[in-house]
Design an enzyme around this catalytic site. Sequence first.
Site, PDB file in Angstrom:
ATOM      1  N   HIS A  90      -7.429  -5.234  -0.215  1.00  0.00           N
ATOM      2  CA  HIS A  90      -6.272  -4.411   0.489  1.00  0.00           C
ATOM      3  C   HIS A  90      -6.352  -4.563   1.858  1.00  0.00           C
ATOM      4  O   HIS A  90      -6.462  -4.206   2.659  1.00  0.00           O
ATOM      5  CB  HIS A  90      -7.552  -3.313   0.217  1.00  0.00           C
ATOM      6  CG  HIS A  90      -6.010  -1.796   0.118  1.00  0.00           C
ATOM      7  ND1 HIS A  90      -5.521  -1.987  -0.989  1.00  0.00           N
ATOM      8  CD2 HIS A  90      -5.408  -1.175   0.920  1.00  0.00           C
ATOM      9  CE1 HIS A  90      -4.447  -0.748  -0.775  1.00  0.00           C
ATOM     10  NE2 HIS A  90      -3.990  -0.463   0.938  1.00  0.00           N
ATOM     11  N   ASP A 115      -9.563  -6.228  -4.659  1.00  0.00           N
ATOM     12  CA  ASP A 115      -8.926  -5.259  -3.723  1.00  0.00           C
ATOM     13  C   ASP A 115     -10.024  -4.169  -4.300  1.00  0.00           C
ATOM     14  O   ASP A 115     -10.351  -3.342  -5.493  1.00  0.00           O
ATOM     15  CB  ASP A 115      -7.696  -4.741  -3.772  1.00  0.00           C
ATOM     16  CG  ASP A 115      -7.265  -3.754  -3.674  1.00  0.00           C
ATOM     17  OD1 ASP A 115      -7.505  -2.713  -2.495  1.00  0.00           O
ATOM     18  OD2 ASP A 115      -6.550  -3.941  -3.008  1.00  0.00           O
ATOM     19  N   SER A 139       0.742  -0.540  -0.160  1.00  0.00           N
ATOM     20  CA  SER A 139      -0.467   0.001   0.160  1.00  0.00           C
ATOM     21  C   SER A 139       1.230   1.363   0.068  1.00  0.00           C
ATOM     22  O   SER A 139       1.976   1.541  -1.015  1.00  0.00           O
ATOM     23  CB  SER A 139      -1.121  -0.156   0.918  1.00  0.00           C
ATOM     24  OG  SER A 139      -2.264   0.775   1.120  1.00  0.00           O
TER      25      SER A 139
END
Length: 310
Positions: free
Chosen positions: A266, A238, A103
Amino acid sequence: MTTERLLPVNGVELCVQTFGDPAAPVLLLIGGAEASMDWWDDELCERLASGGRHVVRYDTRDTGRSTTFPPGAPPYDADALLGDAVGLLDALGAQAAHLVGISMGGGLAQRLAVHHPARVASLTLIATSPAGPGGPGRPDLPPMSAELAARFAEGGDEPPDWADREAVIAYYVRGEHTYAGTLPVDEQRIRRIAGRAWDRSASPASAQNHWQIEGGEPVRARLGEIAAPTLVLHGTADPLFPYGHGEALAREIPGARLVPLDGMGHQMPPPEVWDTVVAEILAISGPRPSPSGTSRQQAGDVGVRREVRP
């Protein structure tokens, strides 16, 4: 696994923990926004270390036992987080490292590979993007899911009382459900990790500072300059950075390998995908053939210098 220790880096102290042989190639794990090192699961780190890597995880500033600042007033920008990663390699005596970023940490890893190519032996990008979700000037990247967009429009989850351990744990469990894909959420596991993160943190509320920092020159236009072997691991479910973001990274970084993680959202890779994650990271960070065709450790596959042993 070693005990935690604080290292002075760029005017702050970063809390670091290592796994495996200090003389093995360094694998630096760079976490996402507001995530302490605890979110890199112990067992995942141990499995990577058992593959012959010196695994390093750390609390970014404003998380865990690293230096924290008052909530709502971070006196640093995104460039400082990038400098922390480079400075940590210096503090460890590592000439280069195999980077694994997730991320926000994946964004930092991309920038590090562009601006400090000699420090990057290989690059693994998990649940990240070359530019962020959709928006002006980025029509090629899919937007976040309609459900997540609606949740954001409603104001998202109400922040907890950061002094209340159980309230903070419940907040992170709800967040895991929000960002998870189609794989089931192991609430007991998330509660354990979130609880340990709270216990280790000097100021749990300060981690929210990551959402307020600015700066950080976009590097999407320069991804073609990345020469390090690159692996893109991306969840097929995601909701924040849909799979097209991983596809874009694999297209724009020369020679990048894209591996789908079925059902992952995610989130930090859950145990269901560890077999794939571990095998792929060990493969990208392993010795590669030299130009002469003989196998050897490349210059980038260095571990910690022998005179400096964490």
